[in-house]
Motif scaffolding. Structure first.
Motif, PDB file in Angstrom:
ATOM      1  N   ARG A 121      -1.435  -7.895  -9.204  1.00 34.48           N
ATOM      2  CA  ARG A 121      -0.324  -7.330  -9.981  1.00 34.48           C
ATOM      3  C   ARG A 121      -0.303  -7.838 -11.414  1.00 34.48           C
ATOM      4  NH1 ARG A 121       4.985 -10.164  -7.189  1.00 34.48           N
ATOM      5  NH2 ARG A 121       4.336 -12.335  -7.444  1.00 34.48           N
ATOM      6  N   TRP A 122      -0.860  -9.054 -11.648  1.00 40.19           N
ATOM      7  CA  TRP A 122      -0.881  -9.578 -13.012  1.00 40.19           C
ATOM      8  C   TRP A 122      -1.802  -8.749 -13.900  1.00 40.19           C
ATOM      9  CZ3 TRP A 122       3.078 -12.261 -14.040  1.00 40.19           C
ATOM     10  CH2 TRP A 122       3.656 -13.088 -13.069  1.00 40.19           C
ATOM     11  N   LEU A 135       2.608  -2.343   1.229  1.00 42.78           N
ATOM     12  CA  LEU A 135       2.272  -2.223   2.645  1.00 42.78           C
ATOM     13  C   LEU A 135       0.886  -2.795   2.939  1.00 42.78           C
ATOM     14  CD1 LEU A 135       3.677   1.311   3.542  1.00 42.78           C
ATOM     15  CD2 LEU A 135       4.489  -0.892   4.381  1.00 42.78           C
ATOM     16  N   GLU A 136      -0.040  -2.639   2.001  1.00 44.27           N
ATOM     17  CA  GLU A 136      -1.381  -3.200   2.203  1.00 44.27           C
ATOM     18  C   GLU A 136      -1.307  -4.712   2.337  1.00 44.27           C
ATOM     19  OE1 GLU A 136      -4.869  -5.315   1.510  1.00 44.27           O
ATOM     20  OE2 GLU A 136      -3.368  -5.189  -0.071  1.00 44.27           O
ATOM     21  N   ARG A 137      -0.475  -5.349   1.542  1.00 41.03           N
ATOM     22  CA  ARG A 137      -0.339  -6.813   1.631  1.00 41.03           C
ATOM     23  C   ARG A 137       0.256  -7.212   2.972  1.00 41.03           C
ATOM     24  NH1 ARG A 137       0.711  -6.203  -3.981  1.00 41.03           N
ATOM     25  NH2 ARG A 137       2.960  -6.090  -3.682  1.00 41.03           N
ATOM     26  N   LYS A 138       1.224  -6.430   3.456  1.00 36.60           N
ATOM     27  CA  LYS A 138       1.816  -6.712   4.772  1.00 36.60           C
ATOM     28  C   LYS A 138       0.769  -6.535   5.872  1.00 36.60           C
ATOM     29  CE  LYS A 138       6.257  -7.183   3.527  1.00 36.60           C
ATOM     30  NZ  LYS A 138       7.216  -6.074   3.723  1.00 36.60           N
ATOM     31  N   ARG A 178      -6.034   2.020   2.261  1.00 36.77           N
ATOM     32  CA  ARG A 178      -7.435   1.585   2.239  1.00 36.77           C
ATOM     33  C   ARG A 178      -7.880   1.301   0.793  1.00 36.77           C
ATOM     34  NH1 ARG A 178     -12.135   0.138   1.706  1.00 36.77           N
ATOM     35  NH2 ARG A 178     -14.033   1.107   2.537  1.00 36.77           N
ATOM     36  N   SER A 179      -7.482   2.176  -0.139  1.00 38.41           N
ATOM     37  CA  SER A 179      -7.825   1.957  -1.543  1.00 38.41           C
ATOM     38  C   SER A 179      -7.091   0.746  -2.116  1.00 38.41           C
ATOM     39  CB  SER A 179      -7.517   3.207  -2.376  1.00 38.41           C
ATOM     40  OG  SER A 179      -8.478   4.221  -2.143  1.00 38.41           O
ATOM     41  N   ALA A 180      -5.850   0.537  -1.688  1.00 37.03           N
ATOM     42  CA  ALA A 180      -5.101  -0.635  -2.137  1.00 37.03           C
ATOM     43  C   ALA A 180      -5.781  -1.918  -1.656  1.00 37.03           C
ATOM     44  CB  ALA A 180      -3.665  -0.570  -1.620  1.00 37.03           C
ATOM     45  N   MET A 181      -6.335  -1.870  -0.461  1.00 37.47           N
ATOM     46  CA  MET A 181      -7.070  -3.022   0.065  1.00 37.47           C
ATOM     47  C   MET A 181      -8.338  -3.254  -0.755  1.00 37.47           C
ATOM     48  SD  MET A 181      -8.278  -3.730   4.003  1.00 37.47           S
ATOM     49  CE  MET A 181      -6.562  -3.900   4.513  1.00 37.47           C
ATOM     50  N   LEU A 182      -9.005  -2.157  -1.121  1.00 39.93           N
ATOM     51  CA  LEU A 182     -10.210  -2.268  -1.941  1.00 39.93           C
ATOM     52  C   LEU A 182      -9.877  -2.843  -3.319  1.00 39.93           C
ATOM     53  CD1 LEU A 182     -13.258  -1.669  -2.111  1.00 39.93           C
ATOM     54  CD2 LEU A 182     -12.663   0.610  -2.954  1.00 39.93           C
ATOM     55  N   TRP A 183      -8.756  -2.423  -3.884  1.00 42.35           N
ATOM     56  CA  TRP A 183      -8.287  -2.966  -5.169  1.00 42.35           C
ATOM     57  C   TRP A 183      -8.153  -4.485  -5.088  1.00 42.35           C
ATOM     58  CZ3 TRP A 183      -6.903  -3.088 -10.168  1.00 42.35           C
ATOM     59  CH2 TRP A 183      -5.808  -3.843 -10.585  1.00 42.35           C
ATOM     60  N   MET A 208     -20.539 -10.358  -3.531  1.00 44.41           N
ATOM     61  CA  MET A 208     -20.748  -9.317  -4.543  1.00 44.41           C
ATOM     62  C   MET A 208     -19.731  -9.499  -5.677  1.00 44.41           C
ATOM     63  SD  MET A 208     -20.532  -5.162  -4.124  1.00 44.41           S
ATOM     64  CE  MET A 208     -21.846  -5.104  -2.908  1.00 44.41           C
ATOM     65  N   ARG A 209     -20.215  -9.373  -6.913  1.00 42.27           N
ATOM     66  CA  ARG A 209     -19.319  -9.454  -8.062  1.00 42.27           C
ATOM     67  C   ARG A 209     -18.837  -8.058  -8.431  1.00 42.27           C
ATOM     68  NH1 ARG A 209     -21.401 -13.100 -12.884  1.00 42.27           N
ATOM     69  NH2 ARG A 209     -19.244 -12.650 -13.469  1.00 42.27           N
ATOM     70  N   TYR A 210     -17.553  -7.959  -8.717  1.00 40.91           N
ATOM     71  CA  TYR A 210     -16.970  -6.663  -9.041  1.00 40.91           C
ATOM     72  C   TYR A 210     -16.543  -6.622 -10.511  1.00 40.91           C
ATOM     73  CZ  TYR A 210     -16.830  -6.033  -3.989  1.00 40.91           C
ATOM     74  OH  TYR A 210     -17.181  -5.919  -2.666  1.00 40.91           O
ATOM     75  N   SER A 211     -16.508  -5.430 -11.041  1.00 43.21           N
ATOM     76  CA  SER A 211     -16.172  -5.227 -12.455  1.00 43.21           C
ATOM     77  C   SER A 211     -14.840  -4.504 -12.598  1.00 43.21           C
ATOM     78  CB  SER A 211     -17.273  -4.390 -13.110  1.00 43.21           C
ATOM     79  OG  SER A 211     -17.309  -3.087 -12.517  1.00 43.21           O
ATOM     80  N   ASP A 212     -14.382  -4.404 -13.856  1.00 42.03           N
ATOM     81  CA  ASP A 212     -13.185  -3.597 -14.129  1.00 42.03           C
ATOM     82  C   ASP A 212     -13.415  -2.156 -13.680  1.00 42.03           C
ATOM     83  OD1 ASP A 212     -11.801  -5.714 -15.244  1.00 42.03           O
ATOM     84  OD2 ASP A 212     -12.369  -5.234 -17.300  1.00 42.03           O
ATOM     85  N   HIS A 213     -14.632  -1.705 -13.829  1.00 41.24           N
ATOM     86  CA  HIS A 213     -15.041  -0.357 -13.399  1.00 41.24           C
ATOM     87  C   HIS A 213     -14.729  -0.171 -11.907  1.00 41.24           C
ATOM     88  CE1 HIS A 213     -18.130   3.031 -13.612  1.00 41.24           C
ATOM     89  NE2 HIS A 213     -17.910   2.915 -12.332  1.00 41.24           N
ATOM     90  N   ASP A 214     -15.095  -1.148 -11.086  1.00 41.18           N
ATOM     91  CA  ASP A 214     -14.850  -1.077  -9.642  1.00 41.18           C
ATOM     92  C   ASP A 214     -13.357  -1.106  -9.345  1.00 41.18           C
ATOM     93  OD1 ASP A 214     -17.596  -1.062  -8.872  1.00 41.18           O
ATOM     94  OD2 ASP A 214     -17.678  -3.228  -9.180  1.00 41.18           O
ATOM     95  N   ARG A 215     -12.660  -2.012 -10.014  1.00 39.29           N
ATOM     96  CA  ARG A 215     -11.224  -2.158  -9.753  1.00 39.29           C
ATOM     97  C   ARG A 215     -10.452  -0.901 -10.131  1.00 39.29           C
ATOM     98  NH1 ARG A 215     -12.706  -7.491 -10.639  1.00 39.29           N
ATOM     99  NH2 ARG A 215     -12.827  -7.288 -12.901  1.00 39.29           N
ATOM    100  N   VAL A 216     -10.825  -0.289 -11.250  1.00 38.20           N
ATOM    101  CA  VAL A 216     -10.089   0.889 -11.688  1.00 38.20           C
ATOM    102  C   VAL A 216     -10.380   2.077 -10.767  1.00 38.20           C
ATOM    103  CG1 VAL A 216     -11.667   2.029 -13.335  1.00 38.20           C
ATOM    104  CG2 VAL A 216      -9.236   1.897 -13.841  1.00 38.20           C
ATOM    105  N   MET A 217     -11.578   2.122 -10.171  1.00 33.83           N
ATOM    106  CA  MET A 217     -11.866   3.179  -9.204  1.00 33.83           C
ATOM    107  C   MET A 217     -11.000   3.017  -7.951  1.00 33.83           C
ATOM    108  SD  MET A 217     -15.912   4.123  -9.269  1.00 33.83           S
ATOM    109  CE  MET A 217     -15.542   5.516  -8.224  1.00 33.83           C
ATOM    110  N   ALA A 218     -10.867   1.778  -7.485  1.00 33.75           N
ATOM    111  CA  ALA A 218     -10.022   1.541  -6.313  1.00 33.75           C
ATOM    112  C   ALA A 218      -8.573   1.931  -6.603  1.00 33.75           C
ATOM    113  CB  ALA A 218     -10.108   0.070  -5.903  1.00 33.75           C
ATOM    114  N   LEU A 219      -8.114   1.595  -7.803  1.00 36.32           N
ATOM    115  CA  LEU A 219      -6.739   1.924  -8.189  1.00 36.32           C
ATOM    116  C   LEU A 219      -6.566   3.441  -8.295  1.00 36.32           C
ATOM    117  CD1 LEU A 219      -4.254   0.232  -8.720  1.00 36.32           C
ATOM    118  CD2 LEU A 219      -4.863   0.172 -11.146  1.00 36.32           C
ATOM    119  N   ALA A 220      -7.581   4.105  -8.835  1.00 37.96           N
ATOM    120  CA  ALA A 220      -7.536   5.574  -8.897  1.00 37.96           C
ATOM    121  C   ALA A 220      -7.501   6.163  -7.497  1.00 37.96           C
ATOM    122  CB  ALA A 220      -8.744   6.104  -9.672  1.00 37.96           C
TER     123      ALA A 220
END
Length: 203
Positions: free
Chosen positions: A185-186, A92-95, A173-178, A1-13
């Motif tokens: 981080r870039w 913590l999500e990365r760990k 869970r949201s950090a993992m989705l992000w 599945m391809r994700y958009s900025d829209h998806d990424r910003v929702m996960a971050l929110a």
């Protein structure tokens, strides 16, 4: 599945909404029940067809989106405690992602807790206690541990402690989705304008 900025910003929110609710409970002893419900709901959506479906729709993240915009733009002033929580959740999500055994343990715990939803409401003390136990028995063992600051009266209340741990689990869970949607981080450092635009379109 391809994700958009829209998806990424929702996960971050999603990360910021969970962190915001943690701060509200720690300092005031309460948080908006709809915001909390959205965060807890996301933990059980493991086969959702889209990112919005994980949170029950875009509007469910209105608080997190506002917090995110404030942190990205500095208008009004950034909440440094909220930033600290969000950064810690992403670390913590990365760990967790690197620890396959712990990841399996967390997934199994959530699956077990999901079975209780046929008997208890999403925000019932039994459900929140189960999620808090998952956090305590796994992620709280990782470093750096998240030190929640607030009023001792609220932090020492067992129900509040369970809500906070359950929300921290939801934040991870949201950090993992992000990360799964291509966030890194870039993008936070160099792609801030794109994130601000995407978030502004959802507020």
């Amino acid at each position: 599945m391809r994700y958009s900025d829209h998806d990424r910003v929702m996960a971050l929110a999603g990360v910021f909404q969970a962190a915001h609710s943690v701060g509200q409970i720690a300092h005031r002893g309460m948080a908006d029940s709809d915001d909390v419900q959205t965060s807890i709901y996301s933990l059980f959506q493991t086969e959702a067809e889209s990112v919005p479906a994980i949170y029950g729709g875009e509007r469910a993240l209105a608080t997190g989106m506002r917090c995110l915009l404030t942190q990205l733009t500095g208008k009004p002033a950034r909440d440094m405690e909220l930033t600290r929580y969000a950064v810690s959740l992403m670390q913590l999500e990365r760990k967790l992602a690197a620890n396959r055994e712990m990841l399996r343990q967390v997934a199994a715990g959530i699956a077990d807790t999901r079975q209780r939803l046929s008997h208890f409401a999403l925000l019932h003390a039994n459900i929140l206690a189960g999620l808090a136990d998952i956090y305590s028995n796994s992620i709280s063992q990782l470093q750096p541990r998240i030190m929640v600051r607030g009023e001792a009266l609220h932090l020492q209340n067992p129900d509040n402690a369970n809500r906070i741990r359950a929300l921290l689990l939801a934040g991870i869970r949201s950090a993992m989705l992000w990360r799964q949607t291509g966030g890194n981080r870039w993008q936070l450092l160099l792609g801030r304008k794109r994130l601000v635009q995407a978030a502004s379109n959802l507020v």
